[in-house]
Design a protein around this motif. Structure first.
Motif, PDB file in Angstrom:
ATOM      1  N   GLY A 105       4.200  15.670  -2.569  1.00 50.12           N
ATOM      2  CA  GLY A 105       5.408  16.311  -2.059  1.00 50.12           C
ATOM      3  C   GLY A 105       5.460  17.795  -2.346  1.00 50.12           C
ATOM      4  O   GLY A 105       5.722  18.609  -1.460  1.00 50.12           O
ATOM      5  N   ILE A 106       5.190  18.175  -3.582  1.00 51.82           N
ATOM      6  CA  ILE A 106       5.256  19.594  -3.947  1.00 51.82           C
ATOM      7  C   ILE A 106       4.226  20.399  -3.152  1.00 51.82           C
ATOM      8  O   ILE A 106       4.510  21.510  -2.701  1.00 51.82           O
ATOM      9  CB  ILE A 106       5.099  19.797  -5.466  1.00 51.82           C
ATOM     10  CG1 ILE A 106       5.506  21.221  -5.855  1.00 51.82           C
ATOM     11  CG2 ILE A 106       3.699  19.465  -5.932  1.00 51.82           C
ATOM     12  CD1 ILE A 106       5.621  21.429  -7.357  1.00 51.82           C
ATOM     13  N   ASN A 107       3.037  19.829  -2.972  1.00 51.92           N
ATOM     14  CA  ASN A 107       2.004  20.537  -2.203  1.00 51.92           C
ATOM     15  C   ASN A 107       2.403  20.706  -0.744  1.00 51.92           C
ATOM     16  O   ASN A 107       2.228  21.787  -0.170  1.00 51.92           O
ATOM     17  CB  ASN A 107       0.668  19.794  -2.267  1.00 51.92           C
ATOM     18  CG  ASN A 107       0.151  19.647  -3.674  1.00 51.92           C
ATOM     19  OD1 ASN A 107      -0.098  18.544  -4.116  1.00 51.92           O
ATOM     20  ND2 ASN A 107       0.013  20.742  -4.391  1.00 51.92           N
ATOM     21  N   ARG A 108       2.922  19.664  -0.140  1.00 46.96           N
ATOM     22  CA  ARG A 108       3.291  19.736   1.275  1.00 46.96           C
ATOM     23  C   ARG A 108       4.343  20.812   1.515  1.00 46.96           C
ATOM     24  O   ARG A 108       4.256  21.588   2.461  1.00 46.96           O
ATOM     25  CB  ARG A 108       3.752  18.373   1.776  1.00 46.96           C
ATOM     26  CG  ARG A 108       2.635  17.327   1.783  1.00 46.96           C
ATOM     27  CD  ARG A 108       3.106  16.014   2.339  1.00 46.96           C
ATOM     28  NE  ARG A 108       3.493  16.133   3.729  1.00 46.96           N
ATOM     29  CZ  ARG A 108       2.650  16.059   4.757  1.00 46.96           C
ATOM     30  NH1 ARG A 108       1.363  15.859   4.562  1.00 46.96           N
ATOM     31  NH2 ARG A 108       3.102  16.178   5.996  1.00 46.96           N
ATOM     32  N   LEU A 109       5.343  20.869   0.650  1.00 45.35           N
ATOM     33  CA  LEU A 109       6.382  21.888   0.797  1.00 45.35           C
ATOM     34  C   LEU A 109       5.827  23.280   0.503  1.00 45.35           C
ATOM     35  O   LEU A 109       6.113  24.248   1.223  1.00 45.35           O
ATOM     36  CB  LEU A 109       7.564  21.566  -0.112  1.00 45.35           C
ATOM     37  CG  LEU A 109       8.309  20.276   0.248  1.00 45.35           C
ATOM     38  CD1 LEU A 109       9.332  19.939  -0.829  1.00 45.35           C
ATOM     39  CD2 LEU A 109       8.968  20.382   1.602  1.00 45.35           C
ATOM     40  N   GLN A 110       5.019  23.385  -0.547  1.00 41.59           N
ATOM     41  CA  GLN A 110       4.436  24.678  -0.908  1.00 41.59           C
ATOM     42  C   GLN A 110       3.506  25.182   0.196  1.00 41.59           C
ATOM     43  O   GLN A 110       3.518  26.373   0.513  1.00 41.59           O
ATOM     44  CB  GLN A 110       3.683  24.570  -2.224  1.00 41.59           C
ATOM     45  CG  GLN A 110       3.094  25.892  -2.680  1.00 41.59           C
ATOM     46  CD  GLN A 110       2.382  25.772  -4.016  1.00 41.59           C
ATOM     47  OE1 GLN A 110       2.138  24.696  -4.528  1.00 41.59           O
ATOM     48  NE2 GLN A 110       2.037  26.902  -4.582  1.00 41.59           N
ATOM     49  N   TYR A 111       2.706  24.304   0.775  1.00 40.88           N
ATOM     50  CA  TYR A 111       1.766  24.736   1.811  1.00 40.88           C
ATOM     51  C   TYR A 111       2.490  25.235   3.053  1.00 40.88           C
ATOM     52  O   TYR A 111       2.064  26.216   3.678  1.00 40.88           O
ATOM     53  CB  TYR A 111       0.801  23.612   2.183  1.00 40.88           C
ATOM     54  CG  TYR A 111      -0.100  23.152   1.055  1.00 40.88           C
ATOM     55  CD1 TYR A 111      -0.286  23.906  -0.108  1.00 40.88           C
ATOM     56  CD2 TYR A 111      -0.753  21.933   1.145  1.00 40.88           C
ATOM     57  CE1 TYR A 111      -1.102  23.460  -1.133  1.00 40.88           C
ATOM     58  CE2 TYR A 111      -1.580  21.491   0.114  1.00 40.88           C
ATOM     59  CZ  TYR A 111      -1.753  22.253  -1.016  1.00 40.88           C
ATOM     60  OH  TYR A 111      -2.558  21.818  -2.026  1.00 40.88           O
ATOM     61  N   LEU A 152       3.629  28.684   2.059  1.00 40.86           N
ATOM     62  CA  LEU A 152       2.499  29.617   1.966  1.00 40.86           C
ATOM     63  C   LEU A 152       1.938  29.973   3.336  1.00 40.86           C
ATOM     64  O   LEU A 152       1.562  31.130   3.575  1.00 40.86           O
ATOM     65  CB  LEU A 152       1.395  29.021   1.090  1.00 40.86           C
ATOM     66  CG  LEU A 152       1.668  29.026  -0.410  1.00 40.86           C
ATOM     67  CD1 LEU A 152       0.610  28.214  -1.146  1.00 40.86           C
ATOM     68  CD2 LEU A 152       1.741  30.447  -0.947  1.00 40.86           C
ATOM     69  N   ASN A 153       1.886  29.008   4.243  1.00 38.73           N
ATOM     70  CA  ASN A 153       1.401  29.299   5.593  1.00 38.73           C
ATOM     71  C   ASN A 153       2.267  30.353   6.265  1.00 38.73           C
ATOM     72  O   ASN A 153       1.757  31.294   6.884  1.00 38.73           O
ATOM     73  CB  ASN A 153       1.345  28.024   6.438  1.00 38.73           C
ATOM     74  CG  ASN A 153       0.182  27.133   6.077  1.00 38.73           C
ATOM     75  OD1 ASN A 153      -0.845  27.593   5.588  1.00 38.73           O
ATOM     76  ND2 ASN A 153       0.338  25.843   6.304  1.00 38.73           N
ATOM     77  N   GLU A 154       3.581  30.219   6.134  1.00 36.81           N
ATOM     78  CA  GLU A 154       4.464  31.217   6.740  1.00 36.81           C
ATOM     79  C   GLU A 154       4.333  32.568   6.043  1.00 36.81           C
ATOM     80  O   GLU A 154       4.371  33.609   6.697  1.00 36.81           O
ATOM     81  CB  GLU A 154       5.917  30.747   6.736  1.00 36.81           C
ATOM     82  CG  GLU A 154       6.881  31.719   7.399  1.00 36.81           C
ATOM     83  CD  GLU A 154       6.543  32.086   8.845  1.00 36.81           C
ATOM     84  OE1 GLU A 154       7.167  33.047   9.342  1.00 36.81           O
ATOM     85  OE2 GLU A 154       5.683  31.448   9.488  1.00 36.81           O
ATOM     86  N   ILE A 165       7.837  39.652   0.349  1.00 37.85           N
ATOM     87  CA  ILE A 165       7.879  38.189   0.511  1.00 37.85           C
ATOM     88  C   ILE A 165       8.191  37.547  -0.832  1.00 37.85           C
ATOM     89  O   ILE A 165       9.041  36.646  -0.917  1.00 37.85           O
ATOM     90  CB  ILE A 165       6.545  37.664   1.082  1.00 37.85           C
ATOM     91  CG1 ILE A 165       6.390  38.103   2.541  1.00 37.85           C
ATOM     92  CG2 ILE A 165       6.462  36.138   0.963  1.00 37.85           C
ATOM     93  CD1 ILE A 165       5.005  37.882   3.108  1.00 37.85           C
ATOM     94  N   ASP A 166       7.536  37.988  -1.890  1.00 37.39           N
ATOM     95  CA  ASP A 166       7.792  37.419  -3.205  1.00 37.39           C
ATOM     96  C   ASP A 166       9.225  37.708  -3.664  1.00 37.39           C
ATOM     97  O   ASP A 166       9.849  36.871  -4.321  1.00 37.39           O
ATOM     98  CB  ASP A 166       6.773  37.922  -4.216  1.00 37.39           C
ATOM     99  CG  ASP A 166       5.451  37.174  -4.139  1.00 37.39           C
ATOM    100  OD1 ASP A 166       5.371  36.154  -3.410  1.00 37.39           O
ATOM    101  OD2 ASP A 166       4.491  37.590  -4.809  1.00 37.39           O
ATOM    102  N   GLY A 226       3.254  30.576  14.042  1.00 39.33           N
ATOM    103  CA  GLY A 226       1.917  30.594  14.633  1.00 39.33           C
ATOM    104  C   GLY A 226       1.071  29.451  14.127  1.00 39.33           C
ATOM    105  O   GLY A 226       1.545  28.557  13.421  1.00 39.33           O
ATOM    106  N   PRO A 227      -0.200  29.520  14.447  1.00 40.06           N
ATOM    107  CA  PRO A 227      -1.117  28.470  13.987  1.00 40.06           C
ATOM    108  C   PRO A 227      -1.292  28.502  12.466  1.00 40.06           C
ATOM    109  O   PRO A 227      -1.017  29.504  11.817  1.00 40.06           O
ATOM    110  CB  PRO A 227      -2.431  28.803  14.694  1.00 40.06           C
ATOM    111  CG  PRO A 227      -2.311  30.211  15.147  1.00 40.06           C
ATOM    112  CD  PRO A 227      -0.854  30.527  15.258  1.00 40.06           C
ATOM    113  N   THR A 228      -1.753  27.400  11.930  1.00 41.99           N
ATOM    114  CA  THR A 228      -1.998  27.303  10.502  1.00 41.99           C
ATOM    115  C   THR A 228      -3.132  28.249  10.116  1.00 41.99           C
ATOM    116  O   THR A 228      -4.192  28.224  10.742  1.00 41.99           O
ATOM    117  CB  THR A 228      -2.374  25.853  10.128  1.00 41.99           C
ATOM    118  OG1 THR A 228      -1.302  25.003  10.533  1.00 41.99           O
ATOM    119  CG2 THR A 228      -2.621  25.716   8.639  1.00 41.99           C
TER     120      THR A 228
END
Length: 158
Positions: A36-42, A45-47, A62-63, A109-111
């Motif tokens: 779960g934490i990875n899916r939300l973090q990824y 991070l992608n955005e 951003i930070d 956009g794309p990943t």
């Protein structure tokens, strides 16, 4: 993440052990790629990479958005409860913000490739280097992070 054949009793016992240790366990209802934490973090991070790649925001800004904006809220409640509290219930939140959320989401956009030699990865590292967060500074910054995470964990126990 329990296997499909894991009994409900085993799940509850494991959850109780984690709670006893002061942790906040979560239970996945079915198997999925990643935690779960990875899916939300990824997703986040992608955005972040897309915003840098499209020259919309700097790494530093951003930070700041996270640490001084969303991070303040998310240290105490998750994104769904944050949405709930920003309106008179989730249906009202959807009435207020749903169209904007869809419109913005359609612009993603794309990943990103997440390859070390990708120009956007190199740009992010260049920006970190420029503000004194090069690889040689990481041990000190990690110590600072860990100290502050411990302080936050203590605060959340109050």
């Amino acid at each position: 993440m329990p296997a499909p054949y894991t009994s409900a009793d085993v799940i509850q016992r494991a959850k109780a052990i984690h709670i006893e240790c002061g942790q906040q366990p979560v239970v996945f209802r079915k198997e999925i790629e990643g935690f779960g934490i990875n899916r939300l973090q990824y997703a986040l991070l992608n955005e972040c990479l897309r915003l840098v790649q499209d020259d919309v925001m700097s790494v530093e800004d951003i930070d700041k958005v996270m640490s001084y904006g969303l991070g303040h809220r998310y240290a105490f409640m998750g994104p769904l409860q944050t949405a709930l509290l920003n309106a008179e219930g989730l249906p009202n939140y959807c009435d207020r913000y749903g169209e904007t959320i869809v419109r913005v989401s359609e612009t993603y956009g794309p990943t990103p490739t997440w390859k070390a030699d990708d120009p956007v990865i190199q740009e992010v590292q260049r920006q970190f280097d420029a503000v004194g967060l090069g690889v040689d500074q990481l041990p000190a910054r990690r110590a600072w992070r860990d100290e502050n995470l411990a302080r936050l964990a203590k605060l959340k126990q109050e």
